[in-house]
Motif scaffolding. Structure first.
Motif, PDB file in Angstrom:
ATOM      1  N   THR A   2       0.826  -1.194   0.000  1.00  0.00           N
ATOM      2  CA  THR A   2       0.000   0.000   0.000  1.00  0.00           C
ATOM      3  C   THR A   2       0.860   1.244   0.000  1.00  0.00           C
ATOM      4  OG1 THR A   2      -0.151  -0.096   2.400  1.00  0.00           O
ATOM      5  CG2 THR A   2      -1.934  -1.105   1.140  1.00  0.00           C
ATOM      6  N   THR A 198     -12.668  -3.941   1.962  1.00  0.00           N
ATOM      7  CA  THR A 198     -13.309  -2.638   1.797  1.00  0.00           C
ATOM      8  C   THR A 198     -13.563  -1.915   3.111  1.00  0.00           C
ATOM      9  OG1 THR A 198     -15.522  -3.638   1.768  1.00  0.00           O
ATOM     10  CG2 THR A 198     -14.422  -3.343  -0.347  1.00  0.00           C
ATOM     11  N   TYR A 201     -11.300   0.895   4.211  1.00  0.00           N
ATOM     12  CA  TYR A 201     -11.375   2.177   3.504  1.00  0.00           C
ATOM     13  C   TYR A 201     -12.657   2.932   3.849  1.00  0.00           C
ATOM     14  CZ  TYR A 201      -7.532   0.063   1.044  1.00  0.00           C
ATOM     15  OH  TYR A 201      -6.336  -0.549   0.766  1.00  0.00           O
ATOM     16  N   ALA A 227      -4.662   1.952   3.660  1.00  0.00           N
ATOM     17  CA  ALA A 227      -5.854   1.790   4.486  1.00  0.00           C
ATOM     18  C   ALA A 227      -6.048   3.008   5.381  1.00  0.00           C
ATOM     19  CB  ALA A 227      -5.742   0.527   5.333  1.00  0.00           C
ATOM     20  N   THR A 228      -7.293   3.378   5.585  1.00  0.00           N
ATOM     21  CA  THR A 228      -7.628   4.508   6.450  1.00  0.00           C
ATOM     22  C   THR A 228      -8.380   4.075   7.708  1.00  0.00           C
ATOM     23  OG1 THR A 228      -9.653   4.842   5.144  1.00  0.00           O
ATOM     24  CG2 THR A 228      -7.722   6.162   4.548  1.00  0.00           C
ATOM     25  N   PHE A 374     -14.878   2.867  -1.739  1.00  0.00           N
ATOM     26  CA  PHE A 374     -13.714   2.072  -2.117  1.00  0.00           C
ATOM     27  C   PHE A 374     -13.180   2.549  -3.460  1.00  0.00           C
ATOM     28  CE2 PHE A 374     -12.059  -2.122  -3.837  1.00  0.00           C
ATOM     29  CZ  PHE A 374     -10.925  -2.155  -3.039  1.00  0.00           C
ATOM     30  N   HIS A 377     -10.869   5.537  -3.325  1.00  0.00           N
ATOM     31  CA  HIS A 377      -9.503   5.207  -2.913  1.00  0.00           C
ATOM     32  C   HIS A 377      -8.717   4.574  -4.066  1.00  0.00           C
ATOM     33  CE1 HIS A 377      -9.653   6.079   1.468  1.00  0.00           C
ATOM     34  NE2 HIS A 377     -10.950   5.879   1.292  1.00  0.00           N
ATOM     35  N   THR A 387      -5.570  11.212  -0.360  1.00  0.00           N
ATOM     36  CA  THR A 387      -6.498  10.251   0.221  1.00  0.00           C
ATOM     37  C   THR A 387      -7.861  10.910   0.403  1.00  0.00           C
ATOM     38  OG1 THR A 387      -4.719   9.133   1.396  1.00  0.00           O
ATOM     39  CG2 THR A 387      -6.952   8.752   2.194  1.00  0.00           C
TER      40      THR A 387
END
Length: 460
Positions: A2, A198, A201, A227-228, A374, A377, A387
């Motif tokens: 990532t 998913t 995100y 990833a958030t 998703f 992103h 982002t």
């Protein structure tokens, strides 16, 4: 891997061609990022949804457009995206695609070495399920772009693909040939491939997708989106509930917090977080509640997954309208309540509230779509954009006016109100209908929350 590096836009004016566009998941993502898109979709009802949403659309078969109308596509398109039909690759299907993986890999190699379309089409006609060949269409479009006079034979700059996890082997093979062999004209790509979840995100459901992001050589190496949000860990969640059940005062399900995480990631979004508050035409859903899915867990048809409103939804599929929702009358008594409306089902798929679901088989449309959050992103990572904000798609969607809808349908179907001879034949556009959602609560036999929760497994 990532992305952790700072982002820098790689294209001045990205313009997306969305193959197998469905009701608009990736196009809605592009809208949130101010990126124009054109979607190609064969299903009439999905197109009706797209027109109502104000999305530029061609009601057509992807293969037919490539063969017969590629030169009519806007030459400014520089991003190719799509999620080919997954039925033959999905664990929920009969597996024709999984059985044909090695055969499809050979077709990938034949395409990139310049075999003729006629020879490949003839051989593809022998596949057990013709939908299996659809996974090749993005590659065939990428090749066709390099042969198009309308584009000055200019290749696509970026390719973004997503599918069920079973397709990861094909995306990895795509990556190998795009890096090493390139397209027949010599164009090569740097590629990132992986399986992403998913909920990491900000989508309020657990759903795994195989992803490919490719950039034309010279535009920089792509990375998968960072990833958030925290990943949902079913085993950890169940352990916490078991520990809570052994305490002197048993907390109700809505009091049990999500698993702790020492990182800087946001907590995953729960169903309650997505549905509790009124927004647009959505009146808000009373919490706490439990949801029992309509399909078996971990491939076991006799096992039904149950989750509380404090958890993300299970994977949203075309059966979402059949999910049974149980409302708490008090701590120990449940009643069967209103099932998810299409607006709610769309929100769980991360569509904006008030998205104008239209036509038939609306639950199937929701389940087949790319989760738009998703998608934001994926596109941001592919194009070097920042982002996306976690709340990027939580405002109600503004539908097209009647005149806008008529103009879009005139372009997509050839008439402002009807399909025309250029649209796919009606008999080819009838996906399985889903049971309509219940609009009023039904009082059932009181049920114990513990009885429902005990049916969950660590695989949820």
């Amino acid at each position: 891997m990532t992305s952790t590096a700072s982002q820098h836009p790689i294209l001045d004016k990205p313009y997306v061609l969305d193959l197998f566009a469905g009701p608009g998941g990736l196009d809605v993502a592009g809208h949130a990022l101010d990126i124009p898109s054109l979607g190609i979709e064969w299903d009439k009802s999905a197109c009706l949804t797209r027109y109502a949403a104000g999305l530029d659309t061609l009601h057509a078969d992807v293969s037919a457009v490539r063969r017969d109308a590629f030169e009519s596509l806007p030459p400014e398109i520089n991003v190719l995206a799509g999620g080919p039909p997954c039925q033959t690759y999905s664990v929920a299907g009969k597996g024709a695609g999984r059985q044909a993986l090695d055969e499809v890999k050979k077709y990938i190699e034949r395409l990139t070495t310049g075999d003729s379309d006629e020879a490949i089409d003839e051989d593809l006609s022998t596949l057990t399920d013709p939908r299996t060949a659809m996974v090749l269409e993005p590659l065939r479009y990428a090749i066709q772009a390099t042969r198009s006079p309308n584009r000055d034979e200019r290749p696509y700059d970026v390719i973004v693909l997503e599918q069920v996890p079973a397709v990861i082997a094909l995306w990895e093979h795509y990556a190998t040939v795009l890096r090493e062999n390139g397209l027949p004209d010599g164009t090569k790509y740097d590629v990132a491939v992986g399986v992403l979840s998913t909920e990491t995100y900000g989508v309020p459901q657990t759903r795994s997708r195989a992803v490919l992001i490719a950039r034309r050589k010279g535009l920089g190496r792509p990375s998968l989106p960072q990833a958030t949000h925290c990943a949902y860990d079913a085993k950890a969640w169940n352990r916490r509930n078991e520990q809570a059940a052994n305490q002197v005062r048993q907390p109700t399900l809505d009091e049990v917090p999500p698993p702790a995480d020492d990182s800087d990631l946001l907590p995953w979004r729960s169903m309650g977080d997505a549905l509790e508050d009124p927004v647009g035409a959505h009146p808000g859903r009373v919490t706490p509640f439990l949801v029992r899915s309509n399909y078996g867990s971990s491939g076991h048809p006799g096992r039904r997954g149950v989750r509380s409103d404090r958890q993300p939804a299970t994977t949203v599929t075309g059966r979402i309208s059949r999910f049974v929702v149980f409302e708490h009358l008090d701590e120990n008594i449940l009643r069967e309540g209103a099932r998810f409306s299409m607006n709610e089902a769309g929100i769980l798929q991360s569509f904006p509230p008030d998205y104008p679901w239209s036509g038939t088989a609306q639950a199937q449309q929701v389940g087949n779509a790319v989760p738009p959050v998703f998608g934001t992103h994926l596109l941001s990572a592919a194009l070097g954009l920042p982002t996306p904000d976690a709340d990027v798609l939580r405002k109600p969607w503004q539908s097209a006016t009647e005149s806008q809808r008529a103009k879009l349908r005139s372009h997509g179907c050839g008439d402002p109100d009807f399909c025309t001879a250029r649209c796919p034949r009606p008999e080819t556009q009838s996906p399985p209908r889903s049971t309509p959602s219940t609009t009023s609560p039904t009082v059932g036999r009181p049920r114990s929350p513990a009885a429902l929760v005990s049916r969950r497994s660590s695989s949820l």
